[in-house]
Design an enzyme around this catalytic site. Structure first.
Site, mmCIF file in Angstrom:
data_model
loop_
_atom_site.group_PDB
_atom_site.id
_atom_site.type_symbol
_atom_site.label_atom_id
_atom_site.label_comp_id
_atom_site.label_asym_id
_atom_site.label_seq_id
_atom_site.Cartn_x
_atom_site.Cartn_y
_atom_site.Cartn_z
ATOM 1 C CE LYS A 65 49.133 47.417 47.962
ATOM 2 N NZ LYS A 65 48.258 48.530 47.528
ATOM 3 C CB ALA A 137 41.382 54.313 58.678
#
Length: 288
Positions: A65, A137
């Site tokens: 991504k 995270a």
């Protein structure tokens, strides 16, 4: 040559082609959608070649991504804020538009679950500020943070992560682009945290390793909404733990998977498919 595809590694487990086929059947579109296994060394080439040979749209999944973000000619605002791309559309002039539908897919699923009311508050919360605990995270967290901050009224996100430096880095980035309602905390300090969380999100890959994030059980109460971005045939380990500790509101990430795919479909075809039948179909198929 397929008009649509998903790129990732691993990719065999992906439900994207099945979801697309169900959406396309409802709308009355006949386009092929395939799975493409990529490597870091050839992802750029495979993506470029796919669009060169007639591809119209692509989904991008882990771990590409962030790579895809830098390969697009244009970017939507939500992909800029997430700094990652999970959907690409080839425009009429041949350029590539990058989008990120993870965040809007997540918000859409919270609304489907009736966890967000018409005033964009988390339902049944007692305080005026919506405290959200985000565990993790990584890339999954990056995709949902900006939409949460933009959508949930008077919310504050607290990020915890096994590696605190990653939580600090992600928090600093969002603070730098203008979000003041986000902070982070070392995982071990959660035991001293006095915040009452309306929503707890597991954005880690702990389920893959048959573990759960080590958060204090005192953070969970009957009204706490607990969401796991992961999904499995039965309850995930995280959801099992949340239910055991009293939460009456738990959901895995299957709904988000379908919702974000619906927003990708809309970007490509300007038509929004119905998600509930697809979620129900996939949920039923998990038990076959």
């Amino acid at each position: 040559m397929s008009a649509f595809a998903v790129f990732g590694n691993p990719i065999k487990h992906s439900k994207s082609s099945e979801i697309y086929a169900l959406f396309a059947h409802e709308i009355g579109i006949s386009k092929e959608y395939k799975l493409i296994l990529a490597l870091h060394d050839n992802f750029h080439y495979l993506l470029h070649n796919f669009f060169k040979l007639g591809g119209l749209g692509a989904n991008i999944t882990s771990p590409f991504k962030e790579n895809a973000y830098f390969l697009c000619n244009q970017l939507t605002e939500r992909s800029k804020k997430a700094r990652s791309v999970n959907t690409i559309k080839k425009l009429k002039n041949g350029t590539l538009l990058g989008d990120n539908t993870d965040g809007i897919g997540f918000i859409s699923d919270l609304k489907r679950l009736n966890w967000i009311d018409n005033n964009n508050h988390i339902t049944s919360q007692e305080s005026t500020t919506t405290n959200i605990l985000l565990i993790g995270a990584g890339g999954a967290a990056k995709g949902i943070v900006p939409m949460l901050l933009n959508t949930i009224t008077t919310c504050h996100i607290n990020i915890v992560n096994r590696t605190f430096a990653r939580a600090q880095k992600l928090t600093s980035y969002y603070q730098e682009i203008g979000y003041n309602n986000i902070s982070c905390l070392p995982l071990y300090k959660l035991r001293y945290d006095t915040n009452k969380y309306s929503l707890i999100i597991n954005a880690t890959t702990s389920n893959i390793y048959n573990t759960i994030p080590k958060i204090p059980s005192v953070l969970v109460n009957p009204e706490t909404k607990c969401y796991d971005l992961f999904y499995t045939k039965q309850d995930t380990l995280f959801i099992t733990w949340c239910k055991k500790n009293g939460s009456n509101y738990c959901s895995d990430g299957l709904g988000m998977l379908v919702e974000q795919a619906a927003h990708s479909f809309f970007l490509w075809h300007n038509l929004f498919p119905t998600v509930d039948p697809v979620i129900n179909h996939l949920r039923s198929a998990l038990y076959i």
